[in-house]
Design an enzyme around this catalytic site. Structure first.
Site, PDB file in Angstrom:
ATOM      1  N   ASP A  99      11.250   0.003-115.677  1.00  0.00           N
ATOM      2  CA  ASP A  99      12.562  -0.592-115.419  1.00  0.00           C
ATOM      3  C   ASP A  99      13.120  -0.164-114.059  1.00  0.00           C
ATOM      4  OD1 ASP A  99      14.150  -2.413-116.553  1.00  0.00           O
ATOM      5  OD2 ASP A  99      15.051  -1.119-118.060  1.00  0.00           O
ATOM      6  N   PRO A 182      24.377  -1.791-120.428  1.00  0.00           N
ATOM      7  CA  PRO A 182      23.562  -1.183-119.376  1.00  0.00           C
ATOM      8  C   PRO A 182      23.671  -2.000-118.100  1.00  0.00           C
ATOM      9  CG  PRO A 182      22.156  -2.193-121.076  1.00  0.00           C
ATOM     10  CD  PRO A 182      23.582  -2.446-121.470  1.00  0.00           C
ATOM     11  N   GLU A 184      22.500  -4.519-115.393  1.00  0.00           N
ATOM     12  CA  GLU A 184      21.658  -5.717-115.518  1.00  0.00           C
ATOM     13  C   GLU A 184      20.249  -5.475-114.965  1.00  0.00           C
ATOM     14  OE1 GLU A 184      24.473  -5.330-113.918  1.00  0.00           O
ATOM     15  OE2 GLU A 184      24.557  -6.416-112.006  1.00  0.00           O
ATOM     16  N   SER A 234      29.369   2.409-108.748  1.00  0.00           N
ATOM     17  CA  SER A 234      29.792   2.621-107.366  1.00  0.00           C
ATOM     18  C   SER A 234      31.325   2.702-107.274  1.00  0.00           C
ATOM     19  CB  SER A 234      29.279   1.474-106.498  1.00  0.00           C
ATOM     20  OG  SER A 234      29.817   0.272-106.982  1.00  0.00           O
ATOM     21  N   THR A 237      33.208  -0.706-107.726  1.00  0.00           N
ATOM     22  CA  THR A 237      33.281  -1.113-109.137  1.00  0.00           C
ATOM     23  C   THR A 237      34.285  -0.235-109.875  1.00  0.00           C
ATOM     24  OG1 THR A 237      30.971  -1.804-109.034  1.00  0.00           O
ATOM     25  CG2 THR A 237      31.902  -1.554-111.218  1.00  0.00           C
ATOM     26  N   LEU A 249      46.691  -0.401-119.970  1.00  0.00           N
ATOM     27  CA  LEU A 249      46.776   1.068-119.943  1.00  0.00           C
ATOM     28  C   LEU A 249      45.700   1.749-120.782  1.00  0.00           C
ATOM     29  CD1 LEU A 249      50.627   1.569-119.975  1.00  0.00           C
ATOM     30  CD2 LEU A 249      49.070   1.991-118.096  1.00  0.00           C
ATOM     31  N   GLU A 255      32.494   7.814-113.204  1.00  0.00           N
ATOM     32  CA  GLU A 255      31.462   8.634-112.556  1.00  0.00           C
ATOM     33  C   GLU A 255      30.909   7.789-111.417  1.00  0.00           C
ATOM     34  OE1 GLU A 255      30.659  11.638-113.107  1.00  0.00           O
ATOM     35  OE2 GLU A 255      31.628  12.039-115.022  1.00  0.00           O
ATOM     36  N   GLY A 257      30.105   7.250-106.882  1.00  0.00           N
ATOM     37  CA  GLY A 257      29.126   7.626-105.856  1.00  0.00           C
ATOM     38  C   GLY A 257      29.514   8.873-105.089  1.00  0.00           C
ATOM     39  N   CYS A 289      23.271   9.920-107.629  1.00  0.00           N
ATOM     40  CA  CYS A 289      24.659   9.918-107.157  1.00  0.00           C
ATOM     41  C   CYS A 289      25.057  11.225-106.477  1.00  0.00           C
ATOM     42  CB  CYS A 289      25.582   9.670-108.328  1.00  0.00           C
ATOM     43  SG  CYS A 289      25.235  10.766-109.712  1.00  0.00           S
ATOM     44  N   LYS A 460      38.256  13.281-105.732  1.00  0.00           N
ATOM     45  CA  LYS A 460      38.514  12.274-104.698  1.00  0.00           C
ATOM     46  C   LYS A 460      37.955  10.916-105.171  1.00  0.00           C
ATOM     47  CE  LYS A 460      38.055  14.261-100.390  1.00  0.00           C
ATOM     48  NZ  LYS A 460      37.324  15.137 -99.435  1.00  0.00           N
TER      49      LYS A 460
HETATM   50  P1  NAD Z   1      27.470  -0.806-109.569  1.00  0.00           P
HETATM   51  O1  NAD Z   1      28.850  -0.342-109.355  1.00  0.00           O
HETATM   52  O2  NAD Z   1      26.977  -1.963-108.805  1.00  0.00           O
HETATM   53  O3  NAD Z   1      27.266  -1.222-111.120  1.00  0.00           O
HETATM   54  C1  NAD Z   1      27.519  -0.298-112.153  1.00  0.00           C
HETATM   55  C2  NAD Z   1      27.776  -1.062-113.434  1.00  0.00           C
HETATM   56  O4  NAD Z   1      29.034  -1.728-113.345  1.00  0.00           O
HETATM   57  C3  NAD Z   1      26.746  -2.136-113.757  1.00  0.00           C
HETATM   58  O5  NAD Z   1      26.481  -2.116-115.135  1.00  0.00           O
HETATM   59  C4  NAD Z   1      27.466  -3.413-113.370  1.00  0.00           C
HETATM   60  O6  NAD Z   1      27.027  -4.545-114.074  1.00  0.00           O
HETATM   61  C5  NAD Z   1      28.884  -3.082-113.730  1.00  0.00           C
HETATM   62  N1  NAD Z   1      29.925  -3.848-113.031  1.00  0.00           N
HETATM   63  C6  NAD Z   1      29.850  -4.462-111.832  1.00  0.00           C
HETATM   64  N2  NAD Z   1      31.036  -5.051-111.539  1.00  0.00           N
HETATM   65  C7  NAD Z   1      31.877  -4.781-112.569  1.00  0.00           C
HETATM   66  C8  NAD Z   1      33.240  -5.104-112.847  1.00  0.00           C
HETATM   67  N3  NAD Z   1      33.978  -5.823-112.007  1.00  0.00           N
HETATM   68  N4  NAD Z   1      33.783  -4.652-113.999  1.00  0.00           N
HETATM   69  C9  NAD Z   1      33.056  -3.897-114.864  1.00  0.00           C
HETATM   70  N5  NAD Z   1      31.761  -3.581-114.655  1.00  0.00           N
HETATM   71  C10 NAD Z   1      31.166  -4.023-113.523  1.00  0.00           C
HETATM   72  O7  NAD Z   1      26.530   0.464-109.391  1.00  0.00           O
HETATM   73  P2  NAD Z   1      24.947   0.539-109.450  1.00  0.00           P
HETATM   74  O8  NAD Z   1      24.410  -0.104-108.226  1.00  0.00           O
HETATM   75  O9  NAD Z   1      24.474   0.072-110.779  1.00  0.00           O
HETATM   76  O10 NAD Z   1      24.707   2.113-109.395  1.00  0.00           O
HETATM   77  C11 NAD Z   1      24.694   2.839-108.213  1.00  0.00           C
HETATM   78  C12 NAD Z   1      26.019   3.545-108.012  1.00  0.00           C
HETATM   79  O11 NAD Z   1      26.302   4.344-109.145  1.00  0.00           O
HETATM   80  C13 NAD Z   1      25.982   4.507-106.844  1.00  0.00           C
HETATM   81  O12 NAD Z   1      27.176   4.427-106.123  1.00  0.00           O
HETATM   82  C14 NAD Z   1      25.840   5.858-107.510  1.00  0.00           C
HETATM   83  O13 NAD Z   1      26.297   6.921-106.722  1.00  0.00           O
HETATM   84  C15 NAD Z   1      26.632   5.661-108.744  1.00  0.00           C
HETATM   85  N6  NAD Z   1      26.230   6.631-109.789  1.00  0.00           N
HETATM   86  C16 NAD Z   1      27.108   7.626-110.131  1.00  0.00           C
HETATM   87  C17 NAD Z   1      26.736   8.571-111.088  1.00  0.00           C
HETATM   88  C18 NAD Z   1      27.669   9.695-111.476  1.00  0.00           C
HETATM   89  O14 NAD Z   1      27.473  10.293-112.526  1.00  0.00           O
HETATM   90  N7  NAD Z   1      28.676  10.020-110.698  1.00  0.00           N
HETATM   91  C19 NAD Z   1      25.480   8.487-111.693  1.00  0.00           C
HETATM   92  C20 NAD Z   1      24.627   7.454-111.320  1.00  0.00           C
HETATM   93  C21 NAD Z   1      25.020   6.520-110.365  1.00  0.00           C
END
Ligand code: NAD
Length: 493
Positions: A99, A182, A184, A234, A237, A249, A255, A257, A289, A460
């Protein structure tokens, strides 16, 4: 050992709701690609509004009875789930490798293992999640820790089963129900987790998995029966989820980036510092991340550190992620690889010095895979794009510094605040520095270690709330205070 077996990755159906697999082909098809070959390994369908409602209603209907059970009963089921995760470790590792493209060398030892640790930890402490008794002279007060209700959880693609488990285990331990979406890009392992939880005895409706992109995540965030949203993803998002949740509310855990600093002082053990920098930049092909992508190196150690960093990077075995000897697999997708390559171009054009790597790689037999060389820049300055923005690929930047005060201020000069690392033999200095770091998780003389007993999360723009450890409990429970009068009511009327 070589194992190139390609599994049929097609799940029984797209969603897992109320304890059973559910399909609705009216939802848009989402193709799931193997990062090493580009081939389609599964197709799932996005959740339609009817599926979203079905999952949330199932969670809503199951939650109260679950919350009313003694914690020890809830914990027993989570402990059984931990056991089943361990039993199915190899199968889950192969799914995660197909995956995500992450090397089997990692997924066999990290992904399901971390998931199992989480269920084990929260299984053990579920019975201890109790309130307080507060003496008030003759009277007293009680607090009860109560479940939040229905939690929507939305995952990123880099650690699929781990992200799902870091959210599900504390949520279920606290008596909540969950609908998990999860990423996509990685729809598969959460369905296995749903199977495992059912087999472990979790009542139907308490852990549901639905597929979809951002629109499904947004629908979960907006749904009136959802009480809390937990996102790993990210920063942009995170903002959208927080804005969506603000309307009604809802509680939010984010969690997000990072662009974390890793600080190497002159007196550091060079080999350990290089190990930390390699783990903090190239593990999971740089898609972590908390990675320490801004490697601040003190001038006196810079030459030796850089020489060893390059030597050891050159020895990294890039290749077929299903080969257990491979240390670095491809990036998850062509678009993520292209983002990393465009940052590398920006680094070069803004004047950073490319010391190693920097190119996409065509692997023999895996020509359509999204491979990229581990990449090292030095001569990076604080204002360059590669030092300011999260790349989320295997790109390490070396920034030189002279003294402690200077590096603290430069390390904190970022909107992010997920993690920070310090390598030094001077333990007093190590503590002085991490105390000043604006970061949720700091490591002294190591990097990217996330045991379940230690809270993890950012400050932050890297997020809010904590996962893992007892700290997670407060994000999946709410306190009810109960005042108990033991005497007469003193009224002036
Ligand atoms: P992303 O923000 O593109 O997507 C994350 C999830 O949010 C996906 O399931 C996506 O479908 C969903 N999503 C997208 N738009 C949305 C919306 N408007 N409303 C609700 N859900 C929405 O992130 P990604 O590319 O899947 O993952 C990479 C990012 O995740 C990096 O920035 C990384 O640093 C961060 N990350 C953080 C941690 C942590 O624990 N801090 C762990 C892993 C990854």
């Amino acid at each position: 050992m070589r194992n190139n077996t390609r599994y049929n990755m097609q799940p029984k159906s797209s969603h897992h709701i109320n304890g059973a697999y559910v399909e609705d082909i009216d939802g848009a098809a989402i193709e799931n690609h193997y990062a090493a070959t580009g081939e389609i390994i599964a197709t799932v369908h996005s959740a339609t509004p009817a599926i979203i409602d079905q999952a949330i209603t199932a969670a809503h209907n199951a939650q109260a009875e679950w919350a009313a059970r003694p914690g020890i009963e809830r914990g027993r089921i989570l402990l059984r789930a931990a056991e089943l995760l361990r039993q199915r470790n190899d199968e889950i590792a192969r799914i995660e490798t197909h995956d995500t493209g992450k090397a089997l060398q990692e997924t066999l030892y990290v992904d399901a293992v971390s998931a199992a640790d989480n269920f084990e930890y929260f299984g053990h402490i579920a019975a201890t999640m109790v309130g307080e008794n507060i003496p008030l002279g003759e009277s007293f007060a009680l607090t009860r820790l109560e479940a939040v209700g229905v939690c929507a959880a939305i995952g990123a693609w880099n650690y699929p089963v781990q992200v799902a488990s870091w959210k599900a285990a504390p949520a279920l331990a606290c008596g909540n129900a969950m609908v998990f979406k999860p990423s996509e890009m990685t729809p598969l392992s959460a369905l296995i987790l749903a199977e495992i939880l059912s087999e472990a005895g979790l009542p139907d409706g308490l852990f549901n998995v639905i597929q979809g992109k951002g629109d499904v995540g947004a629908a979960l965030t907006a749904h009136p029966l959802v009480d809390k949203v937990s996102l790993t993803g990210s920063v942009p998002t995170g903002s959208k989820v927080m804005a969506g949740a603000a309307e009604s509310l809802k509680l939010v855990t984010l969690e997000l980036g990072g662009k974390s600093p890793l600080i190497i002082f002159d007196d550091a053990d060079v080999e350990n510092a290089v190990s930390g920098a390699l783990l903090g930049n190239f593990y999971s092909t740089g898609q972590v991340c908390s990675n320490g992508t801004r490697v601040f190196v003190q001038s006196g150690i810079r030459e030796t550190f850089t020489r060893r960093l390059i030597e050891r990077t050159a020895a990294i075995k890039l290749g077929d992620p299903m080969d257990e000897d491979t240390q670095m697999g491809p990036m998850i997708s062509a678009s993520q690889r292209d983002i990393a390559l465009s940052y590398i171009e920006k680094g070069k054009s803004e004047g950073a010095n490319l010391l190693f790597g920097g190119n996409a790689v065509k692997m023999q037999g895996l020509e359509n895979g999204h491979f990229i060389e581990p990449t090292i820049f030095d001569g990076v300055t604080d204002t360059m794009t590669i030092a300011r923005e999260e790349i989320f690929g295997p790109v390490l930047s070396i920034l030189e510094f002279n003294n402690e005060e200077e590096v603290i201020s430069r390390a904190n000069d970022t909107d992010f605040g997920l993690s920070a690392g310090v390598f030094t033999r001077d333990i007093a200095r190590a503590h002085r520095v991490v105390e000043k770091m604006q970061a949720g998780t700091c490591w002294i003389n190591n990097y990217n270690i996330t045991p379940v007993g230690v809270p993890f999360g950012g400050v932050k723009r890297s997020g809010m709330g904590r996962e893992n450890a007892k700290a997670a409990i407060e994000h999946y429970s709410q306190i009810k205070s109960i005042y108990v009068e033991m005497g007469d009511v003193d009224a002036p009327y």
